[in-house]
Design an enzyme around this catalytic site. Structure first.
Site, PDB file in Angstrom:
ATOM      1  N   GLY A 102      63.356  39.621 -93.972  1.00  0.00           N
ATOM      2  CA  GLY A 102      62.367  39.945 -92.935  1.00  0.00           C
ATOM      3  C   GLY A 102      62.301  38.865 -91.880  1.00  0.00           C
ATOM      4  O   GLY A 102      61.217  38.416 -91.495  1.00  0.00           O
ATOM      5  N   SER A 103      63.493  38.462 -91.396  1.00  0.00           N
ATOM      6  CA  SER A 103      63.522  37.240 -90.583  1.00  0.00           C
ATOM      7  C   SER A 103      63.851  37.466 -89.109  1.00  0.00           C
ATOM      8  O   SER A 103      64.090  36.526 -88.385  1.00  0.00           O
ATOM      9  CB  SER A 103      64.503  36.244 -91.205  1.00  0.00           C
ATOM     10  OG  SER A 103      65.708  36.870 -91.550  1.00  0.00           O
TER      11      SER A 103
ATOM     12  N   ARG B  63      61.799  38.411 -86.939  1.00  0.00           N
ATOM     13  CA  ARG B  63      60.612  38.056 -86.133  1.00  0.00           C
ATOM     14  C   ARG B  63      59.552  37.432 -87.054  1.00  0.00           C
ATOM     15  O   ARG B  63      59.772  37.284 -88.255  1.00  0.00           O
ATOM     16  CB  ARG B  63      60.059  39.303 -85.438  1.00  0.00           C
ATOM     17  CG  ARG B  63      59.470  40.299 -86.417  1.00  0.00           C
ATOM     18  CD  ARG B  63      58.951  41.543 -85.731  1.00  0.00           C
ATOM     19  NE  ARG B  63      57.931  42.171 -86.565  1.00  0.00           N
ATOM     20  CZ  ARG B  63      57.442  43.378 -86.358  1.00  0.00           C
ATOM     21  NH1 ARG B  63      57.881  44.102 -85.352  1.00  0.00           N
ATOM     22  NH2 ARG B  63      56.504  43.859 -87.139  1.00  0.00           N
TER      23      ARG B  63
ATOM     24  N   ASN C 235      60.458  37.168 -98.036  1.00  0.00           N
ATOM     25  CA  ASN C 235      59.384  37.190 -97.037  1.00  0.00           C
ATOM     26  C   ASN C 235      59.082  38.592 -96.495  1.00  0.00           C
ATOM     27  O   ASN C 235      57.958  38.846 -96.068  1.00  0.00           O
ATOM     28  CB  ASN C 235      59.785  36.250 -95.880  1.00  0.00           C
ATOM     29  CG  ASN C 235      58.941  36.463 -94.650  1.00  0.00           C
ATOM     30  OD1 ASN C 235      57.784  36.037 -94.595  1.00  0.00           O
ATOM     31  ND2 ASN C 235      59.495  37.147 -93.640  1.00  0.00           N
TER      32      ASN C 235
ATOM     33  N   SER D 189      50.187  36.845-100.277  1.00  0.00           N
ATOM     34  CA  SER D 189      49.137  36.942 -99.239  1.00  0.00           C
ATOM     35  C   SER D 189      47.793  36.642 -99.870  1.00  0.00           C
ATOM     36  O   SER D 189      47.584  36.901-101.074  1.00  0.00           O
ATOM     37  CB  SER D 189      49.121  38.367 -98.680  1.00  0.00           C
ATOM     38  OG  SER D 189      47.906  38.608 -98.013  1.00  0.00           O
TER      39      SER D 189
ATOM     40  N   TYR E  68      48.820  47.011-100.546  1.00  0.00           N
ATOM     41  CA  TYR E  68      49.293  45.658-100.182  1.00  0.00           C
ATOM     42  C   TYR E  68      48.835  44.624-101.222  1.00  0.00           C
ATOM     43  O   TYR E  68      49.619  43.776-101.652  1.00  0.00           O
ATOM     44  CB  TYR E  68      48.724  45.349 -98.799  1.00  0.00           C
ATOM     45  CG  TYR E  68      49.223  44.104 -98.114  1.00  0.00           C
ATOM     46  CD1 TYR E  68      50.493  44.056 -97.554  1.00  0.00           C
ATOM     47  CD2 TYR E  68      48.401  42.991 -97.981  1.00  0.00           C
ATOM     48  CE1 TYR E  68      50.938  42.924 -96.876  1.00  0.00           C
ATOM     49  CE2 TYR E  68      48.829  41.858 -97.308  1.00  0.00           C
ATOM     50  CZ  TYR E  68      50.098  41.820 -96.763  1.00  0.00           C
ATOM     51  OH  TYR E  68      50.530  40.689 -96.096  1.00  0.00           O
TER      52      TYR E  68
ATOM     53  N   LYS F  58      51.174  42.279-103.502  1.00  0.00           N
ATOM     54  CA  LYS F  58      51.116  40.820-103.353  1.00  0.00           C
ATOM     55  C   LYS F  58      50.659  40.145-104.646  1.00  0.00           C
ATOM     56  O   LYS F  58      51.056  39.001-104.926  1.00  0.00           O
ATOM     57  CB  LYS F  58      50.206  40.452-102.179  1.00  0.00           C
ATOM     58  CG  LYS F  58      50.750  40.917-100.818  1.00  0.00           C
ATOM     59  CD  LYS F  58      52.114  40.319-100.504  1.00  0.00           C
ATOM     60  CE  LYS F  58      52.592  40.619 -99.096  1.00  0.00           C
ATOM     61  NZ  LYS F  58      53.908  40.040 -98.803  1.00  0.00           N
TER      62      LYS F  58
ATOM     63  N   ILE G 274      47.779  34.906 -90.115  1.00  0.00           N
ATOM     64  CA  ILE G 274      48.791  34.206 -89.317  1.00  0.00           C
ATOM     65  C   ILE G 274      49.144  35.060 -88.100  1.00  0.00           C
ATOM     66  O   ILE G 274      49.299  36.287 -88.214  1.00  0.00           O
ATOM     67  CB  ILE G 274      50.081  33.969 -90.161  1.00  0.00           C
ATOM     68  CG1 ILE G 274      49.762  33.302 -91.510  1.00  0.00           C
ATOM     69  CG2 ILE G 274      51.117  33.176 -89.365  1.00  0.00           C
ATOM     70  CD1 ILE G 274      49.243  31.887 -91.452  1.00  0.00           C
TER      71      ILE G 274
HETATM   72  P1  NDP Z   1      56.176  40.991 -89.283  1.00  0.00           P
HETATM   73  O1  NDP Z   1      55.870  42.449 -89.353  1.00  0.00           O
HETATM   74  O2  NDP Z   1      55.875  40.269 -88.030  1.00  0.00           O
HETATM   75  O3  NDP Z   1      57.708  40.735 -89.670  1.00  0.00           O
HETATM   76  C1  NDP Z   1      58.232  41.308 -90.828  1.00  0.00           C
HETATM   77  C2  NDP Z   1      59.722  41.405 -90.710  1.00  0.00           C
HETATM   78  O4  NDP Z   1      60.201  42.034 -91.901  1.00  0.00           O
HETATM   79  C3  NDP Z   1      60.182  42.260 -89.529  1.00  0.00           C
HETATM   80  O5  NDP Z   1      61.293  41.655 -88.896  1.00  0.00           O
HETATM   81  C4  NDP Z   1      60.558  43.570 -90.196  1.00  0.00           C
HETATM   82  O6  NDP Z   1      61.574  44.268 -89.520  1.00  0.00           O
HETATM   83  C5  NDP Z   1      61.096  43.077 -91.531  1.00  0.00           C
HETATM   84  N1  NDP Z   1      61.121  44.119 -92.541  1.00  0.00           N
HETATM   85  C6  NDP Z   1      60.118  44.973 -92.847  1.00  0.00           C
HETATM   86  N2  NDP Z   1      60.520  45.809 -93.805  1.00  0.00           N
HETATM   87  C7  NDP Z   1      61.799  45.504 -94.106  1.00  0.00           C
HETATM   88  C8  NDP Z   1      62.765  46.037 -94.995  1.00  0.00           C
HETATM   89  N3  NDP Z   1      62.490  47.084 -95.790  1.00  0.00           N
HETATM   90  N4  NDP Z   1      63.982  45.473 -95.044  1.00  0.00           N
HETATM   91  C9  NDP Z   1      64.287  44.426 -94.241  1.00  0.00           C
HETATM   92  N5  NDP Z   1      63.426  43.892 -93.377  1.00  0.00           N
HETATM   93  C10 NDP Z   1      62.190  44.423 -93.292  1.00  0.00           C
HETATM   94  O7  NDP Z   1      55.392  40.334 -90.502  1.00  0.00           O
HETATM   95  P2  NDP Z   1      54.878  38.830 -90.728  1.00  0.00           P
HETATM   96  O8  NDP Z   1      55.863  37.877 -90.202  1.00  0.00           O
HETATM   97  O9  NDP Z   1      53.485  38.761 -90.288  1.00  0.00           O
HETATM   98  O10 NDP Z   1      54.855  38.790 -92.318  1.00  0.00           O
HETATM   99  C11 NDP Z   1      55.881  38.190 -93.110  1.00  0.00           C
HETATM  100  C12 NDP Z   1      55.400  38.151 -94.548  1.00  0.00           C
HETATM  101  O11 NDP Z   1      54.197  37.410 -94.625  1.00  0.00           O
HETATM  102  C13 NDP Z   1      55.077  39.540 -95.113  1.00  0.00           C
HETATM  103  O12 NDP Z   1      55.483  39.592 -96.459  1.00  0.00           O
HETATM  104  C14 NDP Z   1      53.574  39.598 -95.009  1.00  0.00           C
HETATM  105  O13 NDP Z   1      53.011  40.458 -95.958  1.00  0.00           O
HETATM  106  C15 NDP Z   1      53.208  38.150 -95.286  1.00  0.00           C
HETATM  107  N6  NDP Z   1      51.898  37.780 -94.806  1.00  0.00           N
HETATM  108  C16 NDP Z   1      51.613  37.810 -93.459  1.00  0.00           C
HETATM  109  C17 NDP Z   1      50.355  37.438 -93.024  1.00  0.00           C
HETATM  110  C18 NDP Z   1      49.980  37.427 -91.581  1.00  0.00           C
HETATM  111  O14 NDP Z   1      48.793  37.146 -91.285  1.00  0.00           O
HETATM  112  N7  NDP Z   1      50.897  37.689 -90.657  1.00  0.00           N
HETATM  113  C19 NDP Z   1      49.298  37.042 -93.965  1.00  0.00           C
HETATM  114  C20 NDP Z   1      49.714  37.054 -95.345  1.00  0.00           C
HETATM  115  C21 NDP Z   1      50.960  37.408 -95.728  1.00  0.00           C
HETATM  116  P3  NDP Z   1      61.218  45.197 -88.254  1.00  0.00           P
HETATM  117  O15 NDP Z   1      60.885  44.257 -87.139  1.00  0.00           O
HETATM  118  O16 NDP Z   1      62.472  45.961 -88.005  1.00  0.00           O
HETATM  119  O17 NDP Z   1      60.055  46.025 -88.670  1.00  0.00           O
END
Ligand code: NDP
Length: 242
Positions: free
Chosen positions: A12-13, A15, A86, A138, A150, A154, A183
């Site tokens: 999930g990297s 973004r 992630n 989370s 969720y 988690k 975040i």
């Molecule tokens: P974002 O939605 O900003 O980024 C998530 C990334 O994961 C995106 O690039 C997305 O791709 C990718 N992704 C989603 N599903 C898949 C999949 N099935 N296979 C491959 N890639 C995938 O999320 P965050 O950066 O905010 O979150 C990252 C992690 O942190 C998550 O696990 C989230 O639950 C956790 N978290 C975040 C918090 C927050 O406040 N932001 C708080 C607590 C936990 P695409 O762009 O194509 O959708």
């Protein structure tokens, strides 16, 4: 000593937090494999690369076991030092309104993915007698209104983390989890202003965290300095949940 030529996989990297983690690990001197289902990830990897370190992008739906096996068939036995699980999504709604699809999508993306990716690389990590696994959970793992799917995923990650810490410690593999609070990422950008204000009010530091705050914690858990930390939950929430 950790050989920094070794690779770390970050799911999930493309973004958000995952992207910030990759940037930080590259700065730390690691080689990285960026995994995302966004096909732009190879491009992102090319842009993030600096110096002599390698960064490659792999398109893969981490929620799907077969996709993970297929995407990484050439990587098996590779010099994988670390995994950062992630990738995650949310589909928030009260349980009484939650559809099976909303439950299924979140459990598969946020929890099954952790199994799917770790499973691909664990044998080579055991063989190397060395490794780090960092799972991104989370603050919602303790339960949160509108997040039954969720929170279940988690919380599952925490059970998984602590079990692997017990099972894999003897192979010098340390497994820990990060507990981000609120975040600033595309995931949270859609949170309505009034709810965002309520969150900020609950955070003792009175501000939202940045992806880099989470990346710093991951960096520490990949570093030699954390070599005796195993099975820990590292809270990066500004005190949101104490
Ligand atoms: P974002 O939605 O900003 O980024 C998530 C990334 O994961 C995106 O690039 C997305 O791709 C990718 N992704 C989603 N599903 C898949 C999949 N099935 N296979 C491959 N890639 C995938 O999320 P965050 O950066 O905010 O979150 C990252 C992690 O942190 C998550 O696990 C989230 O639950 C956790 N978290 C975040 C918090 C927050 O406040 N932001 C708080 C607590 C936990 P695409 O762009 O194509 O959708």
């Amino acid at each position: 000593m950790i050989s920094l030529s070794k690779k770390i996989i970050v799911t999930g990297s493309n973004r958000g937090i995952g992207y910030a983690i990759c940037k930080r690990l590259i700065d730390d001197g690691f080689n990285i494999i960026m995994v995302d289902y966004d096909s732009d990830v190879a491009n992102t990897a090319r842009k993030i690369k600096t110096g002599n370190n390698s960064a490659e992008g792999v398109v893969c739906d981490v929620s799907d076991y077969n996709s993970c096996q297929k995407a990484f068939e050439n990587y098996k036995g590779d010099d994988i030092y670390g995994i950062v699980n992630n990738a995650g999504i949310n589909r928030d709604t009260l349980f009484k309104n939650m559809t099976y699809q909303e439950w299924d999508a979140v459990i598969k993306t946020d929890l099954y993915s952790v199994f799917n990716i770790t499973k691909v690389f664990i044998d080579s990590m055991i063989k190397n007698n060395c490794g780090r696994i960092v799972n991104v959970s989370s603050a919602s793992w303790q339960g949160n209104i509108g997040q039954a799917n969720y929170a279940a995923a988690k919380a599952g990650i925490i059970g998984f983390t602590k079990t692997l810490a017990r099972e894999l410690g003897k192979y010098n593999i340390k497994t820990n989890a990060i507990i981000p609070g609120f975040i600033k990422t595309p995931m949270t950008d859609s949170v309505p202003e009034n709810i965002r204000e309520k969150f900020i009010d609950k955070i003792p530091l009175k501000k939202i965290g940045l992806p880099e705050d989470v990346a710093n914690a991951v960096s520490f858990l990949m570093n030699e300095k954390s070599k005796y930390i195993n099975g820990a939950l590292i809270d990066v929430g500004g005190g949101l949940v104490l």
